[in-house]
Design an enzyme around this catalytic site. Structure first.
Site, PDB file in Angstrom:
ATOM      1  N   GLY A  88       3.555   6.421   8.680  1.00  0.00           N
ATOM      2  CA  GLY A  88       5.109   6.314   8.277  1.00  0.00           C
ATOM      3  C   GLY A  88       5.807   5.144   8.374  1.00  0.00           C
ATOM      4  O   GLY A  88       7.078   5.166   7.924  1.00  0.00           O
ATOM      5  N   HIS A 109       0.693  -1.307   0.145  1.00  0.00           N
ATOM      6  CA  HIS A 109       0.008   0.117   0.126  1.00  0.00           C
ATOM      7  C   HIS A 109       0.883   1.273  -0.076  1.00  0.00           C
ATOM      8  O   HIS A 109       0.324   2.565  -0.060  1.00  0.00           O
ATOM      9  CB  HIS A 109      -1.101  -0.020   1.258  1.00  0.00           C
ATOM     10  CG  HIS A 109      -0.290   0.431   2.532  1.00  0.00           C
ATOM     11  ND1 HIS A 109       0.190  -0.650   3.141  1.00  0.00           N
ATOM     12  CD2 HIS A 109      -0.081   1.406   3.182  1.00  0.00           C
ATOM     13  CE1 HIS A 109       0.519   0.169   4.428  1.00  0.00           C
ATOM     14  NE2 HIS A 109       0.522   1.464   4.348  1.00  0.00           N
ATOM     15  N   SER A 157       4.653   2.275   8.038  1.00  0.00           N
ATOM     16  CA  SER A 157       4.137   1.292   6.993  1.00  0.00           C
ATOM     17  C   SER A 157       5.456   0.742   6.218  1.00  0.00           C
ATOM     18  O   SER A 157       6.195   1.347   5.889  1.00  0.00           O
ATOM     19  CB  SER A 157       3.216   1.634   6.080  1.00  0.00           C
ATOM     20  OG  SER A 157       1.913   2.030   6.814  1.00  0.00           O
ATOM     21  N   GLY A 158       5.744  -0.773   6.199  1.00  0.00           N
ATOM     22  CA  GLY A 158       6.682  -1.021   5.516  1.00  0.00           C
ATOM     23  C   GLY A 158       7.775  -1.676   6.166  1.00  0.00           C
ATOM     24  O   GLY A 158       8.330  -2.505   5.739  1.00  0.00           O
ATOM     25  N   ASP A 196      -0.409  -7.560   1.589  1.00  0.00           N
ATOM     26  CA  ASP A 196       0.182  -6.199   1.435  1.00  0.00           C
ATOM     27  C   ASP A 196       1.642  -6.184   1.605  1.00  0.00           C
ATOM     28  O   ASP A 196       2.185  -5.811   2.844  1.00  0.00           O
ATOM     29  CB  ASP A 196      -0.434  -5.502   2.926  1.00  0.00           C
ATOM     30  CG  ASP A 196      -0.049  -3.776   2.796  1.00  0.00           C
ATOM     31  OD1 ASP A 196       0.245  -3.541   1.666  1.00  0.00           O
ATOM     32  OD2 ASP A 196      -0.303  -3.235   3.728  1.00  0.00           O
TER      33      ASP A 196
END
Length: 272
Positions: free
Chosen positions: A214, A71, A216-217, A120
């Site tokens: 921020g 995402h 995310s990932g 995701d």
């Protein structure tokens, strides 16, 4: 005097009520500054979209491949990965030079669902190989399909928000320790569907620690292995949160990496 005291108590109670769960006014939500360069696998991902610059976390799994959340680039922007950084706003004295490398390919999982955020996960192939040293190192992937025991304490790192209101991101890498929770906790407490096969439930049982926008990932690292990728959760910094279950995707990751043309192959540009 009694009336003034009652009014003061009422005001303080109202302010406390407006704070998000687990937050305190002006304080970081459960995190602390990481020891500089203690997470050499960490990547800071900057994506330029038509709406502006978006940032995410990620982690190096090969000298030319970073893993992050699908995402993070829903809008098909162009990106740069920063490796070997601690403070992403300025160069610190005696700090080694960070590496900024453009993204050559964005490879989202073919079954990624933007609405549910299932699957995701995304690979970023870099335009050139990272220079591996004490500050930049890939992290090994987990074995396929292992179960992470409930209660396992894991480390999460990122440069995301440190507080919700007012929003404030971090210049330096932050650490937080979270626990793996039973799938039932996420199924019971979250509004979107939770898929136990491809998602991992984690957070702080006391509700005082969390990842935020921020982050995310970024990786949820358990016993030195990335078991989760920050995916989604409550916007107010509460627990539990959902991570992509990395072990579920190891075979897909390895298959894709085998098919990638190396950055230094003949005819491939290595511009940063």
């Amino acid at each position: 005097m009694a009336l003034r005291m009652q009014l003061l108590i009422l005001v303080l109670f109202s302010v406390a009520f407006l704070l998000p769960p687990g937050a305190q006014a002006g304080e970081i939500i459960g995190g602390w500054e990481a020891r500089p360069h203690s997470r050499p696998y960490m990547a800071y991902v900057k994506i330029a979209t038509w709406r502006g610059v978006k940032t995410c976390g990620g982690f190096l799994i090969r000298d030319d491949v970073v893993l992050t959340a699908a995402h993070c680039n829903d809008e098909q922007g162009k990106g740069i990965v920063v490796l070997g950084a601690h403070n992403i706003r300025k160069k610190e004295p005696r700090e080694p030079r960070s590496q900024k490398i453009r993204v050559r390919r964005w490879i989202r999982h073919p079954k990624y669902n933007k609405m549910t955020q299932n699957n995701d996960i995304m690979l970023l192939q870099l335009r050139k190989r990272a220079e591996l040293n004490d500050w930049v190192q890939p992290i090994p992937l987990p074995h396929p399909w292992p179960e992470v025991p409930v209660g396992t304490r894991c480390n999460m790192s990122g440069w995301g928000w440190m507080q919700v209101n007012p929003a404030k991101s971090s210049d330096v890498l932050q650490d937080v320790v979270l626990e793996v929770m039973a799938d039932e906790v996420c199924e019971r407490n979250l509004t979107k569907p939770y898929d136990a096969k491809s998602m991992l439930c984690a957070g702080d049982p006391r509700g005082k620690k969390a990842t935020l926008k921020g982050d995310s990932g970024g990786p949820l690292v358990c016993d030195g292995v990335p078991q989760g990728i920050v995916s989604w959760g409550p916007s107010n910094g509460a627990s539990p949160e959902v991570y992509a279950r990395v072990s579920r995707f190891v075979r897909w990751i390895r298959t894709v990496m085998k098919q990638l043309t190396p950055p230094d192959a003949p005819g491939i540009s290595s511009r940063t």
